[in-house]
Motif scaffolding. Sequence first.
Motif, PDB file in Angstrom:
ATOM      1  N   SER A   1       1.708 -11.044  -0.601  1.00  0.00           N
ATOM      2  CA  SER A   1       1.779 -10.330  -1.863  1.00  0.00           C
ATOM      3  C   SER A   1       3.233 -10.184  -2.282  1.00  0.00           C
ATOM      4  O   SER A   1       4.113 -10.888  -1.759  1.00  0.00           O
ATOM      5  CB  SER A   1       1.102  -8.947  -1.735  1.00  0.00           C
ATOM      6  OG  SER A   1       0.880  -8.378  -3.002  1.00  0.00           O
TER       7      SER A   1
ATOM      8  N   TYR B   1      -9.715  -8.994  -0.873  1.00  0.00           N
ATOM      9  CA  TYR B   1      -9.427  -7.677  -0.311  1.00  0.00           C
ATOM     10  C   TYR B   1     -10.626  -7.175   0.482  1.00  0.00           C
ATOM     11  O   TYR B   1     -11.773  -7.433   0.126  1.00  0.00           O
ATOM     12  CB  TYR B   1      -9.139  -6.673  -1.421  1.00  0.00           C
ATOM     13  CG  TYR B   1      -7.723  -6.701  -1.957  1.00  0.00           C
ATOM     14  CD1 TYR B   1      -6.691  -6.060  -1.284  1.00  0.00           C
ATOM     15  CD2 TYR B   1      -7.434  -7.356  -3.157  1.00  0.00           C
ATOM     16  CE1 TYR B   1      -5.400  -6.068  -1.786  1.00  0.00           C
ATOM     17  CE2 TYR B   1      -6.144  -7.364  -3.669  1.00  0.00           C
ATOM     18  CZ  TYR B   1      -5.128  -6.714  -2.975  1.00  0.00           C
ATOM     19  OH  TYR B   1      -3.854  -6.726  -3.474  1.00  0.00           O
TER      20      TYR B   1
ATOM     21  N   CYS C   1      -2.145  -4.748  -4.863  1.00  0.00           N
ATOM     22  CA  CYS C   1      -1.684  -5.559  -5.992  1.00  0.00           C
ATOM     23  C   CYS C   1      -2.910  -6.183  -6.641  1.00  0.00           C
ATOM     24  O   CYS C   1      -3.615  -6.970  -6.002  1.00  0.00           O
ATOM     25  CB  CYS C   1      -0.717  -6.641  -5.503  1.00  0.00           C
ATOM     26  SG  CYS C   1       0.086  -7.576  -6.815  1.00  0.00           S
TER      27      CYS C   1
ATOM     28  N   ASN D   1      -3.723  -9.856  -7.384  1.00  0.00           N
ATOM     29  CA  ASN D   1      -2.666 -10.021  -6.390  1.00  0.00           C
ATOM     30  C   ASN D   1      -1.791 -11.232  -6.698  1.00  0.00           C
ATOM     31  O   ASN D   1      -2.282 -12.281  -7.101  1.00  0.00           O
ATOM     32  CB  ASN D   1      -3.284 -10.194  -4.996  1.00  0.00           C
ATOM     33  CG  ASN D   1      -2.231 -10.194  -3.905  1.00  0.00           C
ATOM     34  OD1 ASN D   1      -1.371  -9.330  -3.853  1.00  0.00           O
ATOM     35  ND2 ASN D   1      -2.290 -11.191  -3.031  1.00  0.00           N
ATOM     36  N   ASN D   2      -0.510 -11.054  -6.517  1.00  0.00           N
ATOM     37  CA  ASN D   2       0.462 -12.138  -6.651  1.00  0.00           C
ATOM     38  C   ASN D   2       0.940 -12.534  -5.261  1.00  0.00           C
ATOM     39  O   ASN D   2       1.434 -11.673  -4.528  1.00  0.00           O
ATOM     40  CB  ASN D   2       1.652 -11.642  -7.492  1.00  0.00           C
ATOM     41  CG  ASN D   2       2.764 -12.665  -7.620  1.00  0.00           C
ATOM     42  OD1 ASN D   2       2.537 -13.866  -7.503  1.00  0.00           O
ATOM     43  ND2 ASN D   2       3.979 -12.196  -7.833  1.00  0.00           N
TER      44      ASN D   2
END
Length: 358
Positions: A110, A138, A158, A161-162
């Motif tokens: 992340s 997740y 996140c 998410n990145n």
Amino acid sequence: MIEELIRPEIRSFTPYNANQQPYKIKLDANESPFNLPLTVREKLSEFIKNDPQLNLYPDTDSIQLRKTISEHWDVDSEGIIVGTGSDQLIQVMTNVFIGVGDKILYPVPSFSMYRDSCLIAGGTPVKYLLNPEDGYEYSKETILEAYEKEQPKIIYICNPNNPTGNIMSVSDVIDVVKYCRKSIVVVDEAYGEFCDNTVIPYVKEYENLLVLRTFSKAYGLAGIRCGYSISCKKLASAVNLARPPYNISSLSQYIAQLILSDKEEINKNIEYLIEQREWMIGKLSNIKGVEVYKSYANFILVKVDNCNDVYNRLCEKGIFVRNFGLAPLLTGCLRISIGTNEQNSIFLDELSTICYNK
């Protein structure tokens, strides 16, 4: 001698290095391909011509911008803090709550600022894994188990998410917020405009919930460095203790206000990028040697055979994407920002040529 003076936990840091070489197509930083709407540029021009009083310090509390954001989201302006990008707010919040021995819980892979800000503050970062075998999804249970074991002061989610692009459902996020009462749950929604998935309405109900947003992605304002947090007033007052004075320039505040008042074109741009994302996912899935992960953001993560060679050959063509190389859990992965149809088509043609002519 200087190296010996650096704190041991920071010596291994690598400063962020954006690729500043000449390029043909830039799809490596999750930026918007769209410039400011013409109407916004015209209003900005008038603002500057009529004397923006840049000889004076800006409004240190960003009062008008916070009011505009509060109206946009239907939240209390006193629960909003504006920062130089949401990454500044991550550091400010960490400085308030994290000291030596305090823990944060953060996802891997992340955004690196979660971990780095904790180390800078002298805290202990504890990771929970998003496994590629599960599509980087997740797991609410994983977070709750880690919470019980580690008792972190801050938990990061996140969402999307990145760099993986996946999301955690609103119901699962709120379950984490409700269960982890002794932690501040920070939901980073930097890419939230690209999916119908936000927990902002819940900040009125849970005092341990804080949401991060930014103008850098969907709004196409990466150059003004402006982000914000939304939480209850009590939590915002605590975070505000360490916010630097005059942290947002007068021009950045004004431009952010303008863009929120002219959302029609921005919304069209967002819809366009979502359509291009889904089109790109379909095209990439048909290229041999490319594994595509589902995305709810303005980028797509792919796993590519001979990743480093593919990346280097794209660079030779002046096409920049983000190479994660040998990063943990991201081996062989590239992240591709969504551009215009013309940019995306050129990228796909070059990638197909590289993959089929190995």
